[in-house]
Motif scaffolding. Sequence first.
Motif, PDB file in Angstrom:
ATOM      1  N   MET A 194      46.804  48.229  11.156  1.00 15.07           N
ATOM      2  CA  MET A 194      46.446  49.556  10.662  1.00 15.07           C
ATOM      3  C   MET A 194      44.928  49.682  10.488  1.00 15.07           C
ATOM      4  N   GLY A 195      44.298  48.625  10.017  1.00 14.35           N
ATOM      5  CA  GLY A 195      42.846  48.649   9.833  1.00 14.35           C
ATOM      6  C   GLY A 195      42.113  48.860  11.143  1.00 14.35           C
ATOM      7  N   PHE A 196      42.514  48.118  12.174  1.00 13.75           N
ATOM      8  CA  PHE A 196      41.862  48.275  13.483  1.00 13.75           C
ATOM      9  C   PHE A 196      42.174  49.639  14.107  1.00 13.75           C
ATOM     10  N   LEU A 197      43.373  50.160  13.843  1.00 11.70           N
ATOM     11  CA  LEU A 197      43.714  51.489  14.350  1.00 11.70           C
ATOM     12  C   LEU A 197      42.858  52.557  13.668  1.00 11.70           C
ATOM     13  N   VAL A 198      42.648  52.413  12.369  1.00 14.92           N
ATOM     14  CA  VAL A 198      41.773  53.351  11.641  1.00 14.92           C
ATOM     15  C   VAL A 198      40.357  53.305  12.215  1.00 14.92           C
ATOM     16  N   ILE A 199      39.837  52.108  12.463  1.00 15.31           N
ATOM     17  CA  ILE A 199      38.490  51.977  13.041  1.00 15.31           C
ATOM     18  C   ILE A 199      38.442  52.642  14.416  1.00 15.31           C
ATOM     19  N   THR A 200      39.480  52.442  15.212  1.00 13.84           N
ATOM     20  CA  THR A 200      39.554  53.063  16.541  1.00 13.84           C
ATOM     21  C   THR A 200      39.479  54.578  16.434  1.00 13.84           C
ATOM     22  N   TRP A 208      47.363  61.879  17.928  1.00 12.64           N
ATOM     23  CA  TRP A 208      48.489  61.005  18.270  1.00 12.64           C
ATOM     24  C   TRP A 208      48.363  59.689  17.504  1.00 12.64           C
ATOM     25  N   GLY A 209      47.180  59.093  17.541  1.00 11.15           N
ATOM     26  CA  GLY A 209      46.955  57.840  16.820  1.00 11.15           C
ATOM     27  C   GLY A 209      47.161  57.988  15.320  1.00 11.15           C
ATOM     28  N   LEU A 210      46.761  59.138  14.787  1.00  6.90           N
ATOM     29  CA  LEU A 210      46.947  59.410  13.360  1.00  6.90           C
ATOM     30  C   LEU A 210      48.433  59.429  13.000  1.00  6.90           C
ATOM     31  N   MET A 211      49.252  60.045  13.854  1.00  2.00           N
ATOM     32  CA  MET A 211      50.703  60.086  13.609  1.00  2.00           C
ATOM     33  C   MET A 211      51.303  58.678  13.663  1.00  2.00           C
ATOM     34  N   ILE A 212      50.844  57.877  14.615  1.00  2.00           N
ATOM     35  CA  ILE A 212      51.337  56.500  14.720  1.00  2.00           C
ATOM     36  C   ILE A 212      50.941  55.710  13.478  1.00  2.00           C
ATOM     37  N   LEU A 213      49.724  55.923  12.998  1.00  2.00           N
ATOM     38  CA  LEU A 213      49.248  55.239  11.794  1.00  2.00           C
ATOM     39  C   LEU A 213      50.178  55.520  10.615  1.00  2.00           C
ATOM     40  N   PHE A 214      50.542  56.781  10.433  1.00  2.00           N
ATOM     41  CA  PHE A 214      51.442  57.142   9.333  1.00  2.00           C
ATOM     42  C   PHE A 214      52.841  56.551   9.529  1.00  2.00           C
ATOM     43  N   GLN A 215      53.305  56.504  10.781  1.00  2.00           N
ATOM     44  CA  GLN A 215      54.624  55.923  11.052  1.00  2.00           C
ATOM     45  C   GLN A 215      54.634  54.428  10.752  1.00  2.00           C
ATOM     46  N   VAL A 216      53.580  53.715  11.157  1.00  2.00           N
ATOM     47  CA  VAL A 216      53.501  52.274  10.881  1.00  2.00           C
ATOM     48  C   VAL A 216      53.422  52.045   9.366  1.00  2.00           C
ATOM     49  N   LYS A 217      52.644  52.876   8.683  1.00  2.00           N
ATOM     50  CA  LYS A 217      52.510  52.750   7.227  1.00  2.00           C
ATOM     51  C   LYS A 217      53.862  52.925   6.536  1.00  2.00           C
ATOM     52  N   ASN A 218      54.643  53.908   6.982  1.00  2.00           N
ATOM     53  CA  ASN A 218      55.909  54.227   6.315  1.00  2.00           C
ATOM     54  C   ASN A 218      57.087  53.383   6.782  1.00  2.00           C
ATOM     55  N   ARG A 219      57.097  53.004   8.068  1.00  2.00           N
ATOM     56  CA  ARG A 219      58.260  52.305   8.621  1.00  2.00           C
ATOM     57  C   ARG A 219      58.017  50.825   8.905  1.00  2.00           C
ATOM     58  N   GLY A 220      56.731  50.432   8.959  1.00  2.00           N
ATOM     59  CA  GLY A 220      56.426  49.041   9.289  1.00  2.00           C
ATOM     60  C   GLY A 220      56.373  48.829  10.788  1.00  2.00           C
ATOM     61  N   LEU A 221      56.270  47.576  11.183  1.00  2.00           N
ATOM     62  CA  LEU A 221      56.178  47.213  12.596  1.00  2.00           C
ATOM     63  C   LEU A 221      57.570  46.963  13.160  1.00  2.00           C
ATOM     64  N   THR A 222      58.223  48.027  13.563  1.00  2.00           N
ATOM     65  CA  THR A 222      59.562  47.955  14.144  1.00  2.00           C
ATOM     66  C   THR A 222      59.445  47.996  15.666  1.00  2.00           C
ATOM     67  N   ALA A 223      60.574  47.826  16.336  1.00  2.00           N
ATOM     68  CA  ALA A 223      60.569  47.930  17.801  1.00  2.00           C
ATOM     69  C   ALA A 223      60.072  49.306  18.235  1.00  2.00           C
ATOM     70  N   GLU A 224      60.433  50.339  17.482  1.00  2.00           N
ATOM     71  CA  GLU A 224      60.033  51.700  17.828  1.00  2.00           C
ATOM     72  C   GLU A 224      58.534  51.931  17.596  1.00  2.00           C
ATOM     73  N   THR A 225      58.028  51.534  16.415  1.00  2.00           N
ATOM     74  CA  THR A 225      56.610  51.798  16.118  1.00  2.00           C
ATOM     75  C   THR A 225      55.682  50.922  16.960  1.00  2.00           C
TER      76      THR A 225
END
Length: 198
Positions: free
Chosen positions: A93-99, A150-167
């Motif tokens: 998540m940190g590297f995604l935020v920097i990106t 798009w990246g912002l939406m993924i960031l929120f999904q990873v934050k809420n759901r964790g690192l699943t096969a889908e995220t």
Amino acid sequence: MKMDHSLPSEYSTEQNRLKIFGFWIFLGAEIALFATLFATYFTLVNRTGNGPSGHDIFELTPVLIETIVLLTSSFTIGLAINAMRLNNKKAMMGFLVITLLLGLGFLGVEIFEFTHYVEIGAGLTVSAFTSGLLTLLGTHGIHVTLGFFWGLMILFQVKNRGLTAETTNKSFIFSLYWHFLDVVWIFIFSFVYLKGMM
């Protein structure tokens, strides 16, 4: 849904593998789009009419800033995917935020650049050259803008759901898109800006 634990999480289901394959097909269409825009630009590059040429309007400093910022974001999205594969949610998540912040920085410089072009008389309707140039740059900028959200939406999904096969699948596909935009920018930097400054 059968999981294959011998593969990285983003490839771990058949559905995930099909989504990645489908996205590669989508990128093929995007390549065709940008190839058309480049071909149009190269056809119109010397048709400046009474307007300025690339040599008149291009400045090295903002272009170098844009290039460094965007290429750095390509590196950080790679670090995000590496952290994802190590199952390190916080680092990912940190590297995604920097990106995404680097993407915003790129857009900020590009908006400044567009404003500057219009101020010095290089608007969309001034000549065939400026029309082709601003269409190419604008299309890339719109893609970066869409990528940011798009990246912002993924960031929120990873934050809420964790690192699943889908995220992880969504994150990996996003990284392919972001790398693609960086590759397009390298062509813009090399064949539009650098060539235009000569």
